[in-house]
Design an enzyme around this catalytic site. Structure first.
Site, PDB file in Angstrom:
ATOM      1  N   LYS A  28       0.852  -1.208   0.000  1.00 45.99           N
ATOM      2  CA  LYS A  28       0.000   0.000   0.000  1.00 45.99           C
ATOM      3  C   LYS A  28       0.882   1.251   0.000  1.00 45.99           C
ATOM      4  O   LYS A  28       0.647   2.186  -0.761  1.00 45.99           O
ATOM      5  CB  LYS A  28      -0.873   0.020   1.244  1.00 45.99           C
ATOM      6  CG  LYS A  28      -1.526   1.371   1.537  1.00 45.99           C
ATOM      7  CD  LYS A  28      -2.351   1.399   2.795  1.00 45.99           C
ATOM      8  CE  LYS A  28      -1.551   1.733   4.012  1.00 45.99           C
ATOM      9  NZ  LYS A  28      -1.247   3.180   4.186  1.00 45.99           N
ATOM     10  N   ASN A  29       1.933   1.249   0.818  1.00 47.00           N
ATOM     11  CA  ASN A  29       2.736   2.469   0.979  1.00 47.00           C
ATOM     12  C   ASN A  29       3.706   2.686  -0.164  1.00 47.00           C
ATOM     13  O   ASN A  29       4.473   3.652  -0.151  1.00 47.00           O
ATOM     14  CB  ASN A  29       3.449   2.450   2.333  1.00 47.00           C
ATOM     15  CG  ASN A  29       2.443   2.624   3.461  1.00 47.00           C
ATOM     16  OD1 ASN A  29       1.276   2.953   3.215  1.00 47.00           O
ATOM     17  ND2 ASN A  29       2.862   2.347   4.679  1.00 47.00           N
ATOM     18  N   ARG A  98      -5.320  11.056   4.226  1.00 50.55           N
ATOM     19  CA  ARG A  98      -4.410  12.152   4.528  1.00 50.55           C
ATOM     20  C   ARG A  98      -3.086  11.995   3.795  1.00 50.55           C
ATOM     21  O   ARG A  98      -2.394  12.971   3.521  1.00 50.55           O
ATOM     22  CB  ARG A  98      -4.178  12.303   6.011  1.00 50.55           C
ATOM     23  CG  ARG A  98      -3.480  11.141   6.681  1.00 50.55           C
ATOM     24  CD  ARG A  98      -2.787  11.577   7.919  1.00 50.55           C
ATOM     25  NE  ARG A  98      -1.907  12.694   7.682  1.00 50.55           N
ATOM     26  CZ  ARG A  98      -0.717  12.589   7.086  1.00 50.55           C
ATOM     27  NH1 ARG A  98      -0.328  11.430   6.633  1.00 50.55           N
ATOM     28  NH2 ARG A  98       0.039  13.648   6.927  1.00 50.55           N
ATOM     29  N   CYS A 122      -4.723  12.370  12.021  1.00 47.31           N
ATOM     30  CA  CYS A 122      -5.462  11.118  11.862  1.00 47.31           C
ATOM     31  C   CYS A 122      -5.475  10.430  13.220  1.00 47.31           C
ATOM     32  O   CYS A 122      -5.055  10.991  14.225  1.00 47.31           O
ATOM     33  CB  CYS A 122      -4.791  10.243  10.802  1.00 47.31           C
ATOM     34  SG  CYS A 122      -3.284   9.504  11.411  1.00 47.31           S
ATOM     35  N   ARG A 127      -0.422  14.971  12.119  1.00 45.16           N
ATOM     36  CA  ARG A 127       0.454  14.518  11.041  1.00 45.16           C
ATOM     37  C   ARG A 127       0.997  15.759  10.335  1.00 45.16           C
ATOM     38  O   ARG A 127       0.522  16.161   9.304  1.00 45.16           O
ATOM     39  CB  ARG A 127      -0.298  13.601  10.071  1.00 45.16           C
ATOM     40  CG  ARG A 127      -0.919  12.377  10.712  1.00 45.16           C
ATOM     41  CD  ARG A 127       0.117  11.361  11.185  1.00 45.16           C
ATOM     42  NE  ARG A 127       0.797  10.684  10.124  1.00 45.16           N
ATOM     43  CZ  ARG A 127       0.339   9.584   9.526  1.00 45.16           C
ATOM     44  NH1 ARG A 127      -0.840   9.123   9.847  1.00 45.16           N
ATOM     45  NH2 ARG A 127       1.021   9.008   8.574  1.00 45.16           N
ATOM     46  N   ASP A 316       4.654   0.567  11.920  1.00 43.62           N
ATOM     47  CA  ASP A 316       3.403  -0.014  11.411  1.00 43.62           C
ATOM     48  C   ASP A 316       3.204  -1.452  11.864  1.00 43.62           C
ATOM     49  O   ASP A 316       2.089  -1.966  11.808  1.00 43.62           O
ATOM     50  CB  ASP A 316       3.363   0.036   9.878  1.00 43.62           C
ATOM     51  CG  ASP A 316       3.304   1.458   9.363  1.00 43.62           C
ATOM     52  OD1 ASP A 316       3.561   1.677   8.177  1.00 43.62           O
ATOM     53  OD2 ASP A 316       3.020   2.367  10.179  1.00 43.62           O
ATOM     54  N   ARG A 408      -8.511  -0.338   4.210  1.00 42.73           N
ATOM     55  CA  ARG A 408      -7.602   0.642   3.598  1.00 42.73           C
ATOM     56  C   ARG A 408      -6.297  -0.028   3.178  1.00 42.73           C
ATOM     57  O   ARG A 408      -5.667   0.364   2.201  1.00 42.73           O
ATOM     58  CB  ARG A 408      -7.283   1.767   4.591  1.00 42.73           C
ATOM     59  CG  ARG A 408      -8.393   2.778   4.815  1.00 42.73           C
ATOM     60  CD  ARG A 408      -7.904   3.920   5.677  1.00 42.73           C
ATOM     61  NE  ARG A 408      -6.587   4.322   5.238  1.00 42.73           N
ATOM     62  CZ  ARG A 408      -5.597   4.665   6.076  1.00 42.73           C
ATOM     63  NH1 ARG A 408      -5.806   4.664   7.378  1.00 42.73           N
ATOM     64  NH2 ARG A 408      -4.415   5.014   5.615  1.00 42.73           N
TER      65      ARG A 408
HETATM   66  C1  EPZ Z   1       4.406   6.888   6.103  1.00 47.16           C
HETATM   67  O1  EPZ Z   1       3.645   7.934   6.670  1.00 47.16           O
HETATM   68  C2  EPZ Z   1       3.478   5.683   6.037  1.00 47.16           C
HETATM   69  N1  EPZ Z   1       2.315   6.002   5.200  1.00 47.16           N
HETATM   70  C3  EPZ Z   1       3.004   5.317   7.446  1.00 47.16           C
HETATM   71  O2  EPZ Z   1       2.220   4.131   7.337  1.00 47.16           O
HETATM   72  C4  EPZ Z   1       4.235   5.005   8.298  1.00 47.16           C
HETATM   73  O3  EPZ Z   1       3.818   4.723   9.623  1.00 47.16           O
HETATM   74  C5  EPZ Z   1       5.174   6.220   8.294  1.00 47.16           C
HETATM   75  O4  EPZ Z   1       5.534   6.558   6.936  1.00 47.16           O
HETATM   76  C6  EPZ Z   1       6.460   5.952   9.071  1.00 47.16           C
HETATM   77  O5  EPZ Z   1       7.121   4.860   8.512  1.00 47.16           O
HETATM   78  C7  EPZ Z   1       2.450   5.952   3.863  1.00 47.16           C
HETATM   79  O6  EPZ Z   1       3.513   5.676   3.333  1.00 47.16           O
HETATM   80  C8  EPZ Z   1       1.215   6.254   3.067  1.00 47.16           C
HETATM   81  P1  EPZ Z   1       6.545  10.247   8.143  1.00 47.16           P
HETATM   82  P2  EPZ Z   1       4.236   9.464   6.673  1.00 47.16           P
HETATM   83  O7  EPZ Z   1       6.440  11.517   7.377  1.00 47.16           O
HETATM   84  O8  EPZ Z   1       4.990   9.695   5.429  1.00 47.16           O
HETATM   85  C9  EPZ Z   1       6.808  13.494  11.611  1.00 47.16           C
HETATM   86  C10 EPZ Z   1       0.320   2.756   7.629  1.00 47.16           C
HETATM   87  O9  EPZ Z   1      -0.186   2.222   8.620  1.00 47.16           O
HETATM   88  N2  EPZ Z   1       6.758  14.509  10.546  1.00 47.16           N
HETATM   89  O10 EPZ Z   1       7.724   9.360   7.930  1.00 47.16           O
HETATM   90  O11 EPZ Z   1       3.119  10.372   6.999  1.00 47.16           O
HETATM   91  C11 EPZ Z   1       5.491  12.743  11.764  1.00 47.16           C
HETATM   92  O12 EPZ Z   1       4.610  13.463  12.603  1.00 47.16           O
HETATM   93  C12 EPZ Z   1       0.826   4.192   7.701  1.00 47.16           C
HETATM   94  O13 EPZ Z   1       0.487   2.185   6.520  1.00 47.16           O
HETATM   95  C13 EPZ Z   1       6.927  15.847  10.885  1.00 47.16           C
HETATM   96  O14 EPZ Z   1       7.106  16.194  12.051  1.00 47.16           O
HETATM   97  O15 EPZ Z   1       5.231   9.373   7.912  1.00 47.16           O
HETATM   98  C14 EPZ Z   1       5.913  11.444  12.378  1.00 47.16           C
HETATM   99  O16 EPZ Z   1       6.059  11.619  13.778  1.00 47.16           O
HETATM  100  C15 EPZ Z   1       0.586   4.797   9.065  1.00 47.16           C
HETATM  101  N3  EPZ Z   1       6.883  16.780   9.893  1.00 47.16           N
HETATM  102  C16 EPZ Z   1       7.307  11.199  11.783  1.00 47.16           C
HETATM  103  O17 EPZ Z   1       7.736  12.467  11.249  1.00 47.16           O
HETATM  104  C17 EPZ Z   1       6.686  16.438   8.583  1.00 47.16           C
HETATM  105  O18 EPZ Z   1       6.669  17.341   7.708  1.00 47.16           O
HETATM  106  C18 EPZ Z   1       7.335  10.186  10.646  1.00 47.16           C
HETATM  107  O19 EPZ Z   1       6.376  10.600   9.705  1.00 47.16           O
HETATM  108  C19 EPZ Z   1       6.510  15.069   8.260  1.00 47.16           C
HETATM  109  C20 EPZ Z   1       6.555  14.120   9.255  1.00 47.16           C
END
Ligand code: EPZ
Length: 427
Positions: A28-29, A98, A122, A127, A316, A408
């Site tokens: 999915k990701n 999102r 979410c 996020r 995850d 999802r």
């Molecule tokens: C991706 O989300 C995945 N989703 C998530 O999977 C996964 O948990 C996550 O990466 C971490 O591996 C998809 O790929 C669609 P991040 P993403 O930006 O990109 C902070 C699932 O269950 N952050 O790596 O949104 C954020 O708050 C989902 O399949 C900022 O602070 O994750 C978090 O604490 C859930 N500022 C951390 O970084 C930003 O601008 C990691 O978030 C961006 C992120």
């Protein structure tokens, strides 16, 4: 909790050992950023190994709204992005998913402008997208945040930049790559996310004519090119779905053969499962990666699981491992370093009899010998998968609602688990 009448639910009679073989679906990701990347391609692309997921459907609706022609043929999705007619993503489509924020980089990379609503938080907590915005501004994009919308314009075009991320954000790394592939000059990302899905995105874009190097490491370089054509690509296996099925095998003390599971993508999980007493082997006999797990022995708690960015233990997979840890002899400490609010499944697991105490980003799980079936509600995608995992062990009947969360990211989790011996059905 009295379940509302007529609400669809997954009904599980726990206690069956799993045994058999499962095919792991496409990731999915990976599909989501890949579908976004097709916006950059002036031609037709075909993505193979795309499971039926509501998130993938949502991404296709966004593509159609932009003027791309999307068509699904079984597990293949073709996208023709020759003519884009729109650069705005409607709020209702943004609200559906999102992670639609990953369309921002691609729309800007193709059209130099984009308007989309701020993706909300979410179930996992806020996020933020500050890193996405910081990076795109450094690449010459003017971004105004007003009335809950991001109004983005790059009248002078997008140029390469040196970008250092304070957090190795997956989404920010993807958005930067998508905006940089047709930028003027070279972009360097430092402290980039190293997830396999980043490698898959770069592989597809390079097939389309992009010049990306270093994907999968902390430093990614993208040399801008004039235009991208379409390409065919097979999506990598879903490592989190593989993790889910490994936990289902382990919690039922059974055994499973997972085909199309990439052992390298789950390298952080294997030592934890082995510490519990599981035997894990990997094969590549018929040209497809296979991971075999046997959890026949009584399993013991792994003591501590701390999530971190790839190649660390994936956040995850934490919920499903918490379900598994609830049934192991001993105590397991979970430390969730990625998200603020990713223990919501703990309360629901408690309804089955699990002994879990949560304090901010730390959860202590004291293993119990028995779980007993109950009515449960999924609150998010992986939390829902954790409830299904635990219900396979719990004595008696468990009824899980909130199925749309699970749909999802899982293509027919009920059918797959039934195939390997679970007493599970949709009702
Ligand atoms: C991706 O989300 C995945 N989703 C998530 O999977 C996964 O948990 C996550 O990466 C971490 O591996 C998809 O790929 C669609 P991040 P993403 O930006 O990109 C902070 C699932 O269950 N952050 O790596 O949104 C954020 O708050 C989902 O399949 C900022 O602070 O994750 C978090 O604490 C859930 N500022 C951390 O970084 C930003 O601008 C990691 O978030 C961006 C992120």
């Amino acid at each position: 909790m009295a379940l509302k009448k007529g609400v669809p639910r997954i009904v599980v009679q726990g206690g069956n050992k799993l045994a058999g073989e499962l095919d792991v679906q496409g990731a999915k990701n990976s599909i989501l950023p890949l579908l976004s990347a097709t916006v950059l391609c002036q031609g037709e692309s075909v993505l193979h190994n795309c499971p039926n997921l509501t998130d993938a459907d949502a991404a296709c609706r966004i593509l159609n709204c932009l003027g791309c022609r999307c068509a699904r043929e079984a597990k293949s999705i073709s996208v023709n992005s020759s003519e884009l007619i729109n650069t705005d993503v409607p709020a209702e489509l943004m609200r559906e998913m999102r992670s639609s924020i990953v369309f921002l980089g691609a729309i800007l990379g193709r059209t130099r402008q984009c308007r989309l609503s701020f993706p909300g938080g979410c179930e996992l907590g806020p996020r933020p997208i500050d890193l996405h915005i910081m990076a795109l501004r450094k690449m010459g994009v003017d971004i105004k945040e007003e009335h809950g919308y991001l109004n983005c314009n790059a009248p002078g075009g997008i140029h390469g930049a040196y970008i250092s991320l304070s957090i190795p954000s997956v989404g920010a790394t993807e958005n930067i790559i998508l905006a940089a592939v047709t930028a003027k000059g070279t972009t360097e990302i430092h402290n980039a996310a190293c997830e396999p899905e980043i490698v898959d995105l770069a592989a597809f874009l390079n097939k389309c004519g992009a010049r990306i190097s270093g994907a999968g490491t902390g430093t990614v370089a993208i040399e801008g090119v004039e235009r991208l054509g379409g390409a065919e690509h097979k999506v990598i296996p879903d490592r989190i779905v593989a993790a889910t099925y490994l936990c289902c095998a382990a919690i039922t003390r059974g055994e499973l053969m997972l085909k199309n599971a990439d052992y390298n993508h789950i390298s952080a999980l294997v030592p934890v499962l082995e510490q519990m007493g599981c035997n894990i082997y990997t094969y590549n006999t018929t040209g497809e990666d296979t991971v075999y797990i046997n959890a026949g022995k009584i399993l013991r708690a792994p003591y501590k699981i701390r999530t971190s960015a790839h190649p660390g233990f994936p956040t995850d997979a934490q919920p499903m491992f918490m379900a598994l840890a609830s049934t192991l002899k001993g105590t397991t400490v979970f430390v969730e370093t990625i998200f603020d609010n990713r223990f919501r499944h703990a309360q629901e697991l408690g309804r089955l009899g699990a002994k879990i105490s949560v304090d901010d980003r730390v959860a202590v799980v004291e293993g119990v010998e028995r779980l007993t079936g109950a009515d449960l509600e999924a609150t998010d995608l992986r939390g829902g998968a954790a409830l299904v995992t635990a219900a396979l062990f719990a004595e008696g009947t468990s009824r899980i609602c909130g199925i749309p969360h699970i749909d999802r990211g899982y293509d027919d989790i009920v059918g797959n688990l039934k195939k390997v011996g679970a007493d599970i059905k949709n009702a």
